[in-house]
Structures are given as C-alpha cells and as structure tokens.
Design a protein around this motif. Sequence first.
Motif, PDB file in Angstrom:
ATOM      1  N   GLN A 184      -9.844 -12.789  85.037  1.00  0.00           N
ATOM      2  CA  GLN A 184     -10.526 -12.032  86.258  1.00  0.00           C
ATOM      3  C   GLN A 184     -11.584 -12.646  86.891  1.00  0.00           C
ATOM      4  O   GLN A 184     -11.208 -12.266  87.846  1.00  0.00           O
ATOM      5  CB  GLN A 184     -11.522 -11.242  84.882  1.00  0.00           C
ATOM      6  CG  GLN A 184     -10.555 -10.286  84.083  1.00  0.00           C
ATOM      7  CD  GLN A 184     -11.977  -9.619  83.645  1.00  0.00           C
ATOM      8  OE1 GLN A 184     -13.066 -10.286  83.045  1.00  0.00           O
ATOM      9  NE2 GLN A 184     -11.711  -8.324  82.690  1.00  0.00           N
ATOM     10  N   ALA A 185     -11.343 -13.536  86.523  1.00  0.00           N
ATOM     11  CA  ALA A 185     -12.728 -14.816  87.147  1.00  0.00           C
ATOM     12  C   ALA A 185     -12.117 -15.538  88.915  1.00  0.00           C
ATOM     13  O   ALA A 185     -12.776 -15.591  90.282  1.00  0.00           O
ATOM     14  CB  ALA A 185     -13.619 -15.927  86.614  1.00  0.00           C
ATOM     15  N   ILE A 186     -10.956 -15.601  87.994  1.00  0.00           N
ATOM     16  CA  ILE A 186      -9.544 -16.161  89.014  1.00  0.00           C
ATOM     17  C   ILE A 186      -9.368 -15.035  90.519  1.00  0.00           C
ATOM     18  O   ILE A 186      -9.522 -15.992  91.509  1.00  0.00           O
ATOM     19  CB  ILE A 186      -8.252 -16.710  88.678  1.00  0.00           C
ATOM     20  CG1 ILE A 186      -9.082 -18.533  88.120  1.00  0.00           C
ATOM     21  CG2 ILE A 186      -8.005 -17.200  89.676  1.00  0.00           C
ATOM     22  CD1 ILE A 186      -8.353 -19.078  86.862  1.00  0.00           C
ATOM     23  N   GLU A 187      -8.668 -14.380  89.643  1.00  0.00           N
ATOM     24  CA  GLU A 187      -8.404 -12.855  90.758  1.00  0.00           C
ATOM     25  C   GLU A 187      -9.368 -13.003  91.137  1.00  0.00           C
ATOM     26  O   GLU A 187      -9.796 -12.432  91.894  1.00  0.00           O
ATOM     27  CB  GLU A 187      -8.103 -12.174  89.301  1.00  0.00           C
ATOM     28  CG  GLU A 187      -7.310 -10.575  91.019  1.00  0.00           C
ATOM     29  CD  GLU A 187      -6.685 -10.333  89.508  1.00  0.00           C
ATOM     30  OE1 GLU A 187      -6.366  -9.404  90.034  1.00  0.00           O
ATOM     31  OE2 GLU A 187      -5.708 -10.684  88.754  1.00  0.00           O
ATOM     32  N   THR A 188     -10.995 -12.568  90.785  1.00  0.00           N
ATOM     33  CA  THR A 188     -12.442 -11.826  91.575  1.00  0.00           C
ATOM     34  C   THR A 188     -12.230 -12.544  92.916  1.00  0.00           C
ATOM     35  O   THR A 188     -12.687 -12.275  93.903  1.00  0.00           O
ATOM     36  CB  THR A 188     -12.915 -11.372  91.183  1.00  0.00           C
ATOM     37  OG1 THR A 188     -12.686 -10.250  89.901  1.00  0.00           O
ATOM     38  CG2 THR A 188     -14.296 -11.088  91.793  1.00  0.00           C
ATOM     39  N   LEU A 189     -12.104 -13.898  92.445  1.00  0.00           N
ATOM     40  CA  LEU A 189     -12.999 -15.394  93.804  1.00  0.00           C
ATOM     41  C   LEU A 189     -11.866 -15.395  94.587  1.00  0.00           C
ATOM     42  O   LEU A 189     -12.536 -16.168  95.491  1.00  0.00           O
ATOM     43  CB  LEU A 189     -13.231 -15.842  93.043  1.00  0.00           C
ATOM     44  CG  LEU A 189     -14.721 -16.130  91.684  1.00  0.00           C
ATOM     45  CD1 LEU A 189     -14.977 -17.343  91.746  1.00  0.00           C
ATOM     46  CD2 LEU A 189     -15.734 -15.594  93.244  1.00  0.00           C
TER      47      LEU A 189
ATOM     48  N   GLU B  21      -3.048 -14.003  91.175  1.00  0.00           N
ATOM     49  CA  GLU B  21      -2.268 -13.551  89.874  1.00  0.00           C
ATOM     50  C   GLU B  21      -2.939 -14.462  88.500  1.00  0.00           C
ATOM     51  O   GLU B  21      -0.796 -14.127  88.147  1.00  0.00           O
ATOM     52  CB  GLU B  21      -1.846 -12.783  90.314  1.00  0.00           C
ATOM     53  CG  GLU B  21      -2.411 -11.887  91.004  1.00  0.00           C
ATOM     54  CD  GLU B  21      -1.695 -10.117  91.448  1.00  0.00           C
ATOM     55  OE1 GLU B  21       0.259 -10.139  91.340  1.00  0.00           O
ATOM     56  OE2 GLU B  21      -2.123  -9.135  92.381  1.00  0.00           O
ATOM     57  N   PRO B  22      -3.662 -15.017  87.611  1.00  0.00           N
ATOM     58  CA  PRO B  22      -2.879 -15.537  86.787  1.00  0.00           C
ATOM     59  C   PRO B  22      -2.638 -14.611  85.884  1.00  0.00           C
ATOM     60  O   PRO B  22      -2.509 -13.734  86.118  1.00  0.00           O
ATOM     61  CB  PRO B  22      -4.817 -16.437  86.268  1.00  0.00           C
ATOM     62  CG  PRO B  22      -5.891 -15.408  86.978  1.00  0.00           C
ATOM     63  CD  PRO B  22      -5.225 -14.960  87.884  1.00  0.00           C
ATOM     64  N   GLN B  23      -1.098 -15.842  84.749  1.00  0.00           N
ATOM     65  CA  GLN B  23      -0.836 -14.684  83.504  1.00  0.00           C
ATOM     66  C   GLN B  23      -1.250 -15.836  82.666  1.00  0.00           C
ATOM     67  O   GLN B  23      -1.855 -16.954  82.800  1.00  0.00           O
ATOM     68  CB  GLN B  23       1.081 -14.846  83.789  1.00  0.00           C
ATOM     69  CG  GLN B  23       0.972 -14.300  85.238  1.00  0.00           C
ATOM     70  CD  GLN B  23       1.961 -13.700  85.620  1.00  0.00           C
ATOM     71  OE1 GLN B  23       3.284 -15.080  85.833  1.00  0.00           O
ATOM     72  NE2 GLN B  23       3.424 -12.617  85.075  1.00  0.00           N
TER      73      GLN B  23
ATOM     74  N   VAL C 147     -13.915 -20.746  97.741  1.00  0.00           N
ATOM     75  CA  VAL C 147     -14.774 -21.731  96.750  1.00  0.00           C
ATOM     76  C   VAL C 147     -15.095 -22.101  96.137  1.00  0.00           C
ATOM     77  O   VAL C 147     -14.420 -23.052  95.870  1.00  0.00           O
ATOM     78  CB  VAL C 147     -14.501 -20.318  95.286  1.00  0.00           C
ATOM     79  CG1 VAL C 147     -14.443 -19.159  96.053  1.00  0.00           C
ATOM     80  CG2 VAL C 147     -13.715 -20.501  94.666  1.00  0.00           C
ATOM     81  N   THR C 148     -16.362 -22.824  95.694  1.00  0.00           N
ATOM     82  CA  THR C 148     -17.100 -23.424  94.386  1.00  0.00           C
ATOM     83  C   THR C 148     -16.542 -23.528  93.062  1.00  0.00           C
ATOM     84  O   THR C 148     -16.620 -22.525  92.672  1.00  0.00           O
ATOM     85  CB  THR C 148     -18.157 -23.891  95.013  1.00  0.00           C
ATOM     86  OG1 THR C 148     -19.296 -22.751  94.293  1.00  0.00           O
ATOM     87  CG2 THR C 148     -18.559 -24.023  96.236  1.00  0.00           C
TER      88      THR C 148
ATOM     89  N   ALA D  89     -17.475 -21.625  87.764  1.00  0.00           N
ATOM     90  CA  ALA D  89     -18.548 -21.547  86.256  1.00  0.00           C
ATOM     91  C   ALA D  89     -18.952 -20.415  85.910  1.00  0.00           C
ATOM     92  O   ALA D  89     -19.205 -19.682  84.982  1.00  0.00           O
ATOM     93  CB  ALA D  89     -19.112 -22.898  86.431  1.00  0.00           C
ATOM     94  N   ALA D  90     -19.763 -19.893  87.232  1.00  0.00           N
ATOM     95  CA  ALA D  90     -20.795 -18.137  86.316  1.00  0.00           C
ATOM     96  C   ALA D  90     -19.811 -17.239  86.403  1.00  0.00           C
ATOM     97  O   ALA D  90     -20.241 -16.317  85.714  1.00  0.00           O
ATOM     98  CB  ALA D  90     -22.261 -18.543  87.942  1.00  0.00           C
ATOM     99  N   GLU D  91     -18.857 -17.323  87.752  1.00  0.00           N
ATOM    100  CA  GLU D  91     -17.849 -16.263  88.088  1.00  0.00           C
ATOM    101  C   GLU D  91     -17.659 -15.846  85.954  1.00  0.00           C
ATOM    102  O   GLU D  91     -17.555 -15.428  85.247  1.00  0.00           O
ATOM    103  CB  GLU D  91     -16.739 -16.172  88.312  1.00  0.00           C
ATOM    104  CG  GLU D  91     -16.244 -14.679  88.305  1.00  0.00           C
ATOM    105  CD  GLU D  91     -16.915 -13.718  88.766  1.00  0.00           C
ATOM    106  OE1 GLU D  91     -16.817 -12.239  88.882  1.00  0.00           O
ATOM    107  OE2 GLU D  91     -18.722 -14.032  89.572  1.00  0.00           O
TER     108      GLU D  91
END
Length: 330
Positions: free
Chosen positions: A163-168, A172-174, A241-242, A247-249
């Motif tokens: 979710q964090a990867i997709e949001t930022l 679309e990770p699996q 993104v950083t 990390a925060a997400e």
Amino acid sequence: MSTKEKVLQFLEQHKGESISGQDLADKLEVSRTSVWKAINGLKKEGYQIEATTNKGYQLSVENDLLSEAAIVPLLSEALKDHRIIAHKTIDSTNLEAKRIVNEEATFEGVILSEEQTKGRGRLGRVFYSPSESGLYMSLVLKPVADLDNATLITTAAAVAVCQAIETLTGKEPQIKWVNDIFLDGRKVCGILTEGIMDMESRTIGTIILGIGLNFRAPETDFPDVIQSIAGTLFDSKNAVVTRNQMAAEILNRFYVLYPDLASRSYLDEYRKRCFVLGEQVTFPQGSETIEAKAIAIDDDGGLVVALPNGETKTLTYGEISIKIKKREGK
C-alpha cells in the motif's frame, strides 16, 4: 533532545529554505556557537547542508539520510510519540531490537539503519543491506490480545508495504507468499517476523517485525548470487520520494492494520496481490521435494496447495520455503 537533533528537525521541516544561524539560535533558544557545532556535526554525518553568506543554512532537498527528525513529522497523529531510533550502520536492526528489549522490556518503537552488516532473512539467509540504497527497519511490537500467529503479522506487514509503495509511487507491487514483495518480476522487499518469549508467562512477549526494502540500486550492484532475482524500487537517479517518506508511510499503513489483526480485513488484498496462487510450486518435506498447485490463502495466512493425489495441504510460516515451478515457454 540534543541541540543537534533540534537543528536537524528544524532543517528537515524547512528543507530547501535558508535560515540564518542567529534566527536558528533564536527559534531553538540556543547559542550561535551551539548551532555552528550542530551544523558541523551533521555535515560530518553526511547531511547535505549548504551555508551561504547573508542567507544562512539550508538542508538540500536531495538529502535522504534516515532520521527521526525527518520521519516523525510525517507520521499520523497516533504515532507522533512513537520512538524512532536511526543508525548509520548496525549489524542488524532485528538484533538491535532484541538487545533493546533485553534491557528495556517495555520498549515499543522502530529501529532503522542506513546499512546492515549482518542483515538476515528467513531460514538464516543473508539479506544484502548496503549503505544509502535501502530502507532497513525493525518494529518492536507487543502482541495484541489473543494473537500468537506470526503469519498474520507478516501478512499484514506485506499488505502495508504494498500500500505504501503504491500510494507514493503509483507502482503496483505483488506478494510472493509469505513474506516477499516483488515489482516487475524482481524481489524488492523481504519481511522477517521473530518472537521473543516471556519466560514467566511462557508466551510470546514481544514481536520483532523486520522490513528490508531495496529502495535504489546500490553503487556496486547486487552480489552475483542474487543478481537474477533482486530488484529495486527506483534506479539510482529517479527516486520521486525519499526513504524517510517511505518509512513513514509504511508505519502509518501498518499501524492502521495492526490493532485489528484478528479481523483479517487485509487478507482479501493480500490474496489479490499474491502472484503465487494458481502456480505450480515446490516445497521441502523431510528429505523429499513436493510439487503442488497453490490454490488459496486461508484465514490464518497459510498457503493451501493441491497435491498430485488430490489431497490438500496448508503450508504455514514456520520453516517452509516455496519455489514457483517455471512453466515451459515462460
């Protein structure tokens, strides 16, 4: 909080802006000399701080060293008081988490590091953790009521990372059952969940959740043994993104799921992202290697497989590691 930490926190909150040493001293209620010493100390640690005559100090927008000062402002209100400990280098964030818990049994928080010299994955495997290219962190958790299934924590964490990867990033990770995150056919993240026994109650008193994310390509590339499978979220130049933001997400996402693990609300998303389902897989059983078809994720996060004899078997987190059997022509 030390003067150096205060200076870093202020500069992180005003990244890209210039502020004079006197203004910084006044706002933080410290001396100009203390500010100067703090700035020099931060520069030695690798922070990109520009000092311009008549303008003051400015933290570069490209700066991406992991730090509490950069992460805390990005956390949800519920996590603002969460303890964040960042290191330049360490043997393993999971090992450090265990050391802290041994000294402070009630500790709950997050340990991060720029580099791990002895990073570990499941089944004792090495997790390559070079400096400044990855996000390596361990969450110290106290088990929620009526939960002793490590698979559910790992499952929820995998969903939170995706979710964090997709949001930022929009990517679309699996998920490869049970703990690996893949992007474009390559592994970009591994998750390791470990329990610490409470000797008095004979129950799991603390859970260490380790997350290792290959954020950008390392300068020296990956070792030969993992080059064919390891991937990164970004190449060395195109990060949008950083690592602090990521990390925060991840923390924000995970701590939404964690208090309500028993609801299993995240399992549907896990199933949708799990690319193992429908594939032929192999797994060890004693001295044999068994081939089966992955058909479902059960309500405890286990992988249900159909055996050649028509029976089904559920694989759990434990010591099982599966491999996807390559199809002809693929």
